[in-house]
Design a protein around this motif. Structure first.
Motif, PDB file in Angstrom:
ATOM      1  N   SER A   1      -2.375  66.941  73.426  1.00 39.60           N
ATOM      2  CA  SER A   1      -1.966  67.092  74.822  1.00 39.60           C
ATOM      3  C   SER A   1      -3.121  67.617  75.639  1.00 39.60           C
ATOM      4  N   LYS A   2      -3.079  67.322  76.932  1.00 38.21           N
ATOM      5  CA  LYS A   2      -4.086  67.880  77.838  1.00 38.21           C
ATOM      6  C   LYS A   2      -3.813  69.353  78.132  1.00 38.21           C
ATOM      7  N   PHE A   3      -2.607  69.805  77.766  1.00 39.54           N
ATOM      8  CA  PHE A   3      -2.213  71.194  78.001  1.00 39.54           C
ATOM      9  C   PHE A   3      -2.541  72.060  76.781  1.00 39.54           C
ATOM     10  N   ASN A   4      -2.808  73.344  77.022  1.00 43.39           N
ATOM     11  CA  ASN A   4      -3.049  74.268  75.909  1.00 43.39           C
ATOM     12  C   ASN A   4      -1.731  74.870  75.426  1.00 43.39           C
ATOM     13  N   ASP A   5      -1.793  75.683  74.388  1.00 39.78           N
ATOM     14  CA  ASP A   5      -0.593  76.290  73.802  1.00 39.78           C
ATOM     15  C   ASP A   5       0.284  76.997  74.835  1.00 39.78           C
ATOM     16  N   GLU A   6      -0.345  77.852  75.619  1.00 38.84           N
ATOM     17  CA  GLU A   6       0.407  78.650  76.579  1.00 38.84           C
ATOM     18  C   GLU A   6       1.081  77.778  77.626  1.00 38.84           C
ATOM     19  N   GLU A   7       0.375  76.743  78.079  1.00 36.92           N
ATOM     20  CA  GLU A   7       0.954  75.841  79.074  1.00 36.92           C
ATOM     21  C   GLU A   7       2.135  75.059  78.495  1.00 36.92           C
ATOM     22  N   ILE A   8       1.992  74.615  77.260  1.00 35.65           N
ATOM     23  CA  ILE A   8       3.079  73.880  76.610  1.00 35.65           C
ATOM     24  C   ILE A   8       4.295  74.786  76.438  1.00 35.65           C
ATOM     25  N   ILE A   9       4.076  76.011  75.989  1.00 39.49           N
ATOM     26  CA  ILE A   9       5.179  76.959  75.802  1.00 39.49           C
ATOM     27  C   ILE A   9       5.896  77.216  77.128  1.00 39.49           C
ATOM     28  N   GLU A  10       5.151  77.416  78.203  1.00 41.25           N
ATOM     29  CA  GLU A  10       5.752  77.681  79.507  1.00 41.25           C
ATOM     30  C   GLU A  10       6.514  76.460  80.028  1.00 41.25           C
ATOM     31  N   ARG A  11       5.932  75.279  79.895  1.00 41.30           N
ATOM     32  CA  ARG A  11       6.614  74.050  80.336  1.00 41.30           C
ATOM     33  C   ARG A  11       7.895  73.843  79.520  1.00 41.30           C
ATOM     34  N   ALA A  12       7.822  74.130  78.229  1.00 41.45           N
ATOM     35  CA  ALA A  12       9.003  73.982  77.366  1.00 41.45           C
ATOM     36  C   ALA A  12      10.094  74.967  77.781  1.00 41.45           C
ATOM     37  N   ARG A  13       9.710  76.192  78.044  1.00 42.11           N
ATOM     38  CA  ARG A  13      10.674  77.211  78.460  1.00 42.11           C
ATOM     39  C   ARG A  13      11.436  76.766  79.697  1.00 42.11           C
TER      40      ARG A  13
END
Length: 102
Positions: A44-56
């Protein structure tokens, strides 16, 4: 215990199948051995933190594998659980995850 083992195996297998079919090359399954968890790595173009936040924001709880490494952790690797989910929730969760990964 045998009944639960079978149920967890079915859920784990469904999760792996849905991830593979929905995300294809954007998802690498690292571990499908046993239990209620699957270790998956996303491209993904997103990092771990961004993915976690988008998922939340879409109602998905993701756990990064980073805290479990003593050395440098791989990028975008997550522990996905199925214990408290039914089949519909697993399928819907993977659809939402596909939107998040980008």
């Amino acid at each position: 215990i045998k009944r639960l083992r079978g149920l967890y195996s079915e859920r784990r297998n469904l999760l792996v199948q849905e991830l593979t079919e929905t995300l294809g090359a954007k998802c690498g399954i690292i571990n499908t051995g046993a239990g209620v968890f699957v270790l998956a790595r996303f491209k993904s173009k997103f990092n771990d933190e961004e993915i976690i936040e988008r998922a939340r924001k879409l109602g998905i709880g993701l756990v990064s594998s980073r805290p479990f490494y003593l050395v440098r952790a791989p990028r975008n690797e997550f522990i996905l659980g199925t214990a408290n989910l039914n089949e519909e929730q697993i399928v819907e969760g993977v659809k939402r995850l596909a939107k998040i990964i980008g």
